[in-house]
Design a protein around this motif. Sequence first.
Motif, PDB file in Angstrom:
ATOM      1  N   ALA A 173       0.852  -1.189   0.000  1.00  0.00           N
ATOM      2  CA  ALA A 173       0.000   0.000   0.000  1.00  0.00           C
ATOM      3  C   ALA A 173       0.886   1.235   0.000  1.00  0.00           C
ATOM      4  N   GLY A 174       1.996   1.133  -0.759  1.00  0.00           N
ATOM      5  CA  GLY A 174       2.925   2.242  -0.825  1.00  0.00           C
ATOM      6  C   GLY A 174       4.237   1.993  -0.119  1.00  0.00           C
ATOM      7  N   GLY A 175       4.555   0.743   0.250  1.00  0.00           N
ATOM      8  CA  GLY A 175       5.726   0.455   1.067  1.00  0.00           C
ATOM      9  C   GLY A 175       7.059   0.739   0.415  1.00  0.00           C
ATOM     10  N   VAL A 176       7.120   0.817  -0.907  1.00  0.00           N
ATOM     11  CA  VAL A 176       8.310   1.302  -1.610  1.00  0.00           C
ATOM     12  C   VAL A 176       8.207   2.803  -1.827  1.00  0.00           C
ATOM     13  N   ARG A 177       7.046   3.237  -2.304  1.00  0.00           N
ATOM     14  CA  ARG A 177       6.900   4.627  -2.759  1.00  0.00           C
ATOM     15  C   ARG A 177       6.752   5.618  -1.610  1.00  0.00           C
ATOM     16  N   HIS A 178       6.138   5.215  -0.499  1.00  0.00           N
ATOM     17  CA  HIS A 178       5.970   6.163   0.602  1.00  0.00           C
ATOM     18  C   HIS A 178       7.308   6.560   1.225  1.00  0.00           C
ATOM     19  N   PRO A 179       8.157   5.616   1.637  1.00  0.00           N
ATOM     20  CA  PRO A 179       9.437   6.048   2.200  1.00  0.00           C
ATOM     21  C   PRO A 179      10.307   6.780   1.194  1.00  0.00           C
ATOM     22  N   ALA A 180      10.205   6.413  -0.085  1.00  0.00           N
ATOM     23  CA  ALA A 180      10.961   7.143  -1.106  1.00  0.00           C
ATOM     24  C   ALA A 180      10.488   8.586  -1.174  1.00  0.00           C
ATOM     25  N   ALA A 181       9.167   8.780  -1.207  1.00  0.00           N
ATOM     26  CA  ALA A 181       8.614  10.132  -1.281  1.00  0.00           C
ATOM     27  C   ALA A 181       8.943  10.935  -0.033  1.00  0.00           C
ATOM     28  N   ALA A 182       8.821  10.317   1.125  1.00  0.00           N
ATOM     29  CA  ALA A 182       9.050  11.023   2.379  1.00  0.00           C
ATOM     30  C   ALA A 182      10.509  11.422   2.561  1.00  0.00           C
ATOM     31  N   CYS A 183      11.429  10.632   1.981  1.00  0.00           N
ATOM     32  CA  CYS A 183      12.856  10.853   2.213  1.00  0.00           C
ATOM     33  C   CYS A 183      13.579  11.464   1.019  1.00  0.00           C
ATOM     34  N   GLY A 184      12.853  11.804  -0.046  1.00  0.00           N
ATOM     35  CA  GLY A 184      13.481  12.485  -1.164  1.00  0.00           C
ATOM     36  C   GLY A 184      14.346  11.607  -2.034  1.00  0.00           C
ATOM     37  N   VAL A 185      13.944  10.328  -2.214  1.00  0.00           N
ATOM     38  CA  VAL A 185      14.652   9.426  -3.112  1.00  0.00           C
ATOM     39  C   VAL A 185      13.638   8.857  -4.111  1.00  0.00           C
ATOM     40  N   VAL A 186      14.052   7.857  -4.885  1.00  0.00           N
ATOM     41  CA  VAL A 186      13.225   7.318  -5.963  1.00  0.00           C
ATOM     42  C   VAL A 186      12.807   5.895  -5.613  1.00  0.00           C
ATOM     43  N   GLY A 187      11.522   5.593  -5.715  1.00  0.00           N
ATOM     44  CA  GLY A 187      11.024   4.256  -5.443  1.00  0.00           C
ATOM     45  C   GLY A 187      10.032   3.831  -6.495  1.00  0.00           C
ATOM     46  N   LEU A 188      10.160   2.601  -6.994  1.00  0.00           N
ATOM     47  CA  LEU A 188       9.305   2.089  -8.067  1.00  0.00           C
ATOM     48  C   LEU A 188       8.573   0.836  -7.619  1.00  0.00           C
ATOM     49  N   LYS A 189       7.250   0.859  -7.682  1.00  0.00           N
ATOM     50  CA  LYS A 189       6.460  -0.357  -7.584  1.00  0.00           C
ATOM     51  C   LYS A 189       6.264  -0.866  -9.008  1.00  0.00           C
ATOM     52  N   PRO A 190       6.841  -2.020  -9.362  1.00  0.00           N
ATOM     53  CA  PRO A 190       6.745  -2.478 -10.749  1.00  0.00           C
ATOM     54  C   PRO A 190       5.348  -3.010 -11.085  1.00  0.00           C
ATOM     55  N   SER A 191       5.157  -3.302 -12.355  1.00  0.00           N
ATOM     56  CA  SER A 191       3.942  -3.972 -12.804  1.00  0.00           C
ATOM     57  C   SER A 191       3.757  -5.267 -12.029  1.00  0.00           C
ATOM     58  N   ALA A 192       2.504  -5.597 -11.735  1.00  0.00           N
ATOM     59  CA  ALA A 192       2.204  -6.834 -11.015  1.00  0.00           C
ATOM     60  C   ALA A 192       2.795  -8.027 -11.748  1.00  0.00           C
ATOM     61  N   GLY A 193       3.594  -8.811 -11.040  1.00  0.00           N
ATOM     62  CA  GLY A 193       4.163 -10.025 -11.603  1.00  0.00           C
ATOM     63  C   GLY A 193       5.514  -9.866 -12.249  1.00  0.00           C
ATOM     64  N   LEU A 194       6.021  -8.637 -12.350  1.00  0.00           N
ATOM     65  CA  LEU A 194       7.313  -8.424 -13.018  1.00  0.00           C
ATOM     66  C   LEU A 194       8.473  -8.925 -12.173  1.00  0.00           C
ATOM     67  N   VAL A 195       8.395  -8.746 -10.840  1.00  0.00           N
ATOM     68  CA  VAL A 195       9.443  -9.180  -9.915  1.00  0.00           C
ATOM     69  C   VAL A 195       8.870 -10.249  -9.000  1.00  0.00           C
ATOM     70  N   SER A 196       9.572 -11.344  -8.850  1.00  0.00           N
ATOM     71  CA  SER A 196       9.081 -12.453  -8.033  1.00  0.00           C
ATOM     72  C   SER A 196       8.891 -12.040  -6.579  1.00  0.00           C
ATOM     73  N   ARG A 197       7.816 -12.566  -5.969  1.00  0.00           N
ATOM     74  CA  ARG A 197       7.559 -12.351  -4.544  1.00  0.00           C
ATOM     75  C   ARG A 197       7.921 -13.574  -3.704  1.00  0.00           C
TER      76      ARG A 197
END
Length: 449
Positions: A173-197
């Motif tokens: 629910a934003g676990g990559v993008r929220h800390p990236a946004a809050a800390c001034g860095v870059v975070g990418l949530k990829p397309s569903a299924g692109l990176v193995s879970r």
Amino acid sequence: MTAPWWLTASGAARAFSRRLVSPVELVQALLDRIAALDPHLHGFVRVDAEAALAAARAAAEEIAAGRVRGPLHGVPVGIEDLIDIAGLPTTCASRLRLDHVASADAACVAKLRAAGAILLGKLTTHEFGLAGPDADGPFPSARNPWSPAHHAGGAGVGLAAGLFPLAVAADHAGGVRHPAAACGVVGLKPSAGLVSRRGVVPVSFTCGQVGPMARTVADVALLLDALAGHDPLDPGSVVPPRRNFAAMLGRGAAGLRIGFVRHFHERDLTADAATAAALEQVLRTLAQEGAEAREVTLPPLADFTVVGGVLTAGEAWAVHQPWLRARPGEYGRPARRFLMTGAFLGAGDYVAAQSRRRHLITAVEAVLREVDVLLCAALPEPAGASCDALMPFNVTGHPALTMPAGLSPSGMPVSVQFVGRYFEEATLLRAAGAWERAAGTDALHPSSA
């Protein structure tokens, strides 16, 4: 040469090839910096110094012998503590799992090892990546280096503070993008299924993905190249079109069609003045760089938030109900409160949410047939807690990236979000890279670091 802790991944690779610094020297410099800064920042729950130095020595020997595995060879990476590293605890910041030692690497970690990356250790997260911070948790909450009054995920904290150049985290629910946004860095949530879970502690099967984080768009592209690919042992993995994600970074914005989702921050949320101004500035800049900008409309944020909340709570409850019934007191209050909402959902609620999700996907897809990339709010205010503008693309599975767009009058990072079509991360990164080059956002560092 740039101070070693501010080297990008690509910069580190160049420094290795020119023998300006070795992987061992870089890792030792970062370990020294972690020892100096992290007792106050709490970005790590465990630093694996001995293993990192051993891997750095092996990488240095291979690179010196001309056996370079690729652009990540010898580059340090931090791993969120929801992701398995063989031989280390995967605690998920929960008392339930303090003694849970991973027997094997997560698929994404195995890919990093194969690429020659150096694993520095495990990074702070909210309990099971769900809710927080928890003042009574087993580990201190990570502190934003721009202002220690604010909390953020350890991946964002460590990148902003110069503790490592790359990180991998989970985004439910934003676990990559929220800390990236809050800390001034870059975070990418990829397309569903692109990176193995596989090997990542599950929260939401529908909404969760694993993604790269870095201080620059180019480094995010390099890391995504290493992480992406089909995993036959992950039922959610797909066979994507094979692409070099950095291939279009140099093309700039000319010819891109940008859809501006103004209603996210003006009607659905009320963004502060700095965030609203930053979004307008990004739009103007990309238009000046040759992009075609137009305003577009998606369903209201509330629709995505409700659907995402039902799916995440219902699926998290399905995972956690045996432990919640047997050991409820070992959960922290924020996580327990969130998980218990899933206990009161019925099958009809879940089915209705999945049905509504299909309608939301259709609506977003219709807009993305008319534009190449969406531009919208990330957080409604600098370092804010709301993930409402991030949840839509967990629900739909589209790739989404947050990045800095300057500083607020109080000196905190202001962020924006770019969203792309399924498996067109290269185009998404192209748009983000055009903004980064025009604005110089990759040069922003907190004064405290």
